[in-house]
Write a protein that holds these residues in place. Structure first.
Motif: not given
Length: 398
Positions: A94-122
């Motif tokens: 669960v942590v290795g697979v689901v947790g990885t996707f949750l981490t990618v989604a969470g930090i990707g959202l932060f990078i897109h909103v706070a850093i201003g990168l496009s969704w793909y680059l984020a």
């Protein structure tokens, strides 16, 4: 042979760095900075000040680090073994697979909103910085061992999220963007790699168990070399079959970990030493790709520091807490797993994938990944021993 002396000088420098890295355990026990970070820093500085230290090509770096990861993951699987893995199989998965996707989604959202990168680059950056490295955790802990199930979960998580992160990055780059069609392609490619990798790893383990027990060799020194060759065969077969060779090697290692055979102790010791050397070589080669002037840019180091802190204190703890809510861990063990997701060689390797893809702002994105890893190892890693002691999850090494 006109380049004999320059080549000899390069070999000498590389060998000295590796030797110093292997001896750095005594130093890291005092300053709480893992040896891999020292190697990465030394290589990055060396390539700037020593003319003969030319940065290798991206393809060479990827191949060398890939070979190193095969050794590391195979050793991790053998060291864990099936009997140890099955007691924590659910939380690891669960942590290795689901947790990885949750981490990618969470930090990707932060990078897109706070850093201003496009969704793909984020998402590219988020995928790169999601995998963890328990070897860095154990390096800063020195001679102390992690008690309970938390240490096994950290080891298993890394063995799972490394192949997941690599497969996800490859799928993202192949898709070339985000959208309904791209996500369908990513999901299909990811499922294929994971499914084929797991199947090849399991089938190979049973075949190799028979082979290792039944076929004798003329010298005991050849047995560890045989298992090493077998590990690379497993990786090659899975990769040719369009699966994750990394997952196949890890699964095969786990299933072979409890298999008794001739000279088992010598084989285990050899692979442990080989994995330690492989980690040093990986960080050395990756350090040669780091461009220190690029890291000095404000739009590189500042986002990297912010992302690293948010990832360590917000995104990962939330993702891990959600994944371990029903794992039956004590509060102290769960808190340690939430905190100790330090980064290592794989995020930097995935950063080189971004470079090779020639994505927009690839150099900047790679620099951000480097800064995130340094922040994780240097800042988060320096607090890991005290956090472990405060939580009471360590015990003296036997």
């Amino acid at each position: 042979m006109t380049d004999t002396i320059p080549f000899g000088r390069l070999v000498l420098l590389a060998a000295l760095v590796i030797l110093l890295a292997l001896l750095a355990g005594r130093l890291t026990a005092r300053i709480k900075i893992p040896a891999p970070l020292l190697v990465l820093s030394a290589a990055a500085i060396g390539v700037q000040v020593i003319p003969s230290w030319d940065a290798p090509s991206e393809q060479t770096v990827e191949r060398v680090v890939t070979l190193a990861l095969v050794c590391i993951l195979f050793d991790g699987g053998i060291g864990m073994g099936w009997s140890k893995f099955r007691r924590t199989a659910a939380p690891i998965t669960v942590v290795g697979v689901v947790g990885t996707f949750l981490t990618v989604a969470g930090i990707g959202l932060f990078i897109h909103v706070a850093i201003g990168l496009s969704w793909y680059l984020a998402l590219l950056v988020a995928t790169a910085i999601s995998p963890t490295d328990p070897a860095v955790v154990f390096s800063v802990l020195g001679q102390r061992e992690i008690s309970g199930r938390s240490g096994t979960i950290l080891e298993g998580e890394s063995g799972a999220n490394d192949p997941v992160g690599i497969a996800l990055m490859a799928s993202l780059i192949a898709a070339g963007g985000v959208g309904a069609g791209a996500f369908a392609h990513i999901a299909g490619a990811f499922a294929l790699q994971m499914g084929v990798g797991a199947l090849v790893g399991a089938v190979s383990a049973y075949a190799l168990a028979w082979f290792l027990r039944s076929v004798t060799l003329p010298s005991e020194s050849l047995y560890p070399l045989r298992t090493t060759a077998c590990a690379f065969i497993v990786f090659g077969v899975a990769t040719v079959a369009h699966g994750s060779g990394f997952l196949a090697v890890f699964v095969a290692g786990i299933l072979l970990g409890d298999v008794e055979g001739p000279h088992k102790r010598e084989i285990v010791r050899f692979h442990s030493a080989l994995a330690s050397l492989a980690e040093v070589v990986a960080f050395l080669v990756l350090g040669l790709t780091v461009k220190l002037p690029e890291l000095a840019h404000l739009d590189v180091w500042l986002p990297g520091v912010v992302i690293g802190i948010v990832l360590a204190v917000v995104v990962r703890p939330i993702a891990v807490a959600l994944c371990l809510s029903r794992a039956g861990l004590g509060r102290a063990e769960q808190a340690f797993v939430m905190f100790a997701g330090l980064k290592g060689a794989v995020p930097i390797l995935l950063g080189t994938f971004i470079l090779s893809s020639h994505a927009p702002e690839a150099e900047r994105l790679y620099g951000i990944v480097i800064v995130v890893v340094v922040v994780s190892v240097l800042v988060q890693g320096s607090f890991t021993p005290s956090v472990a002691e405060r939580l009471g999850v360590t015990e003296p090494a036997s």
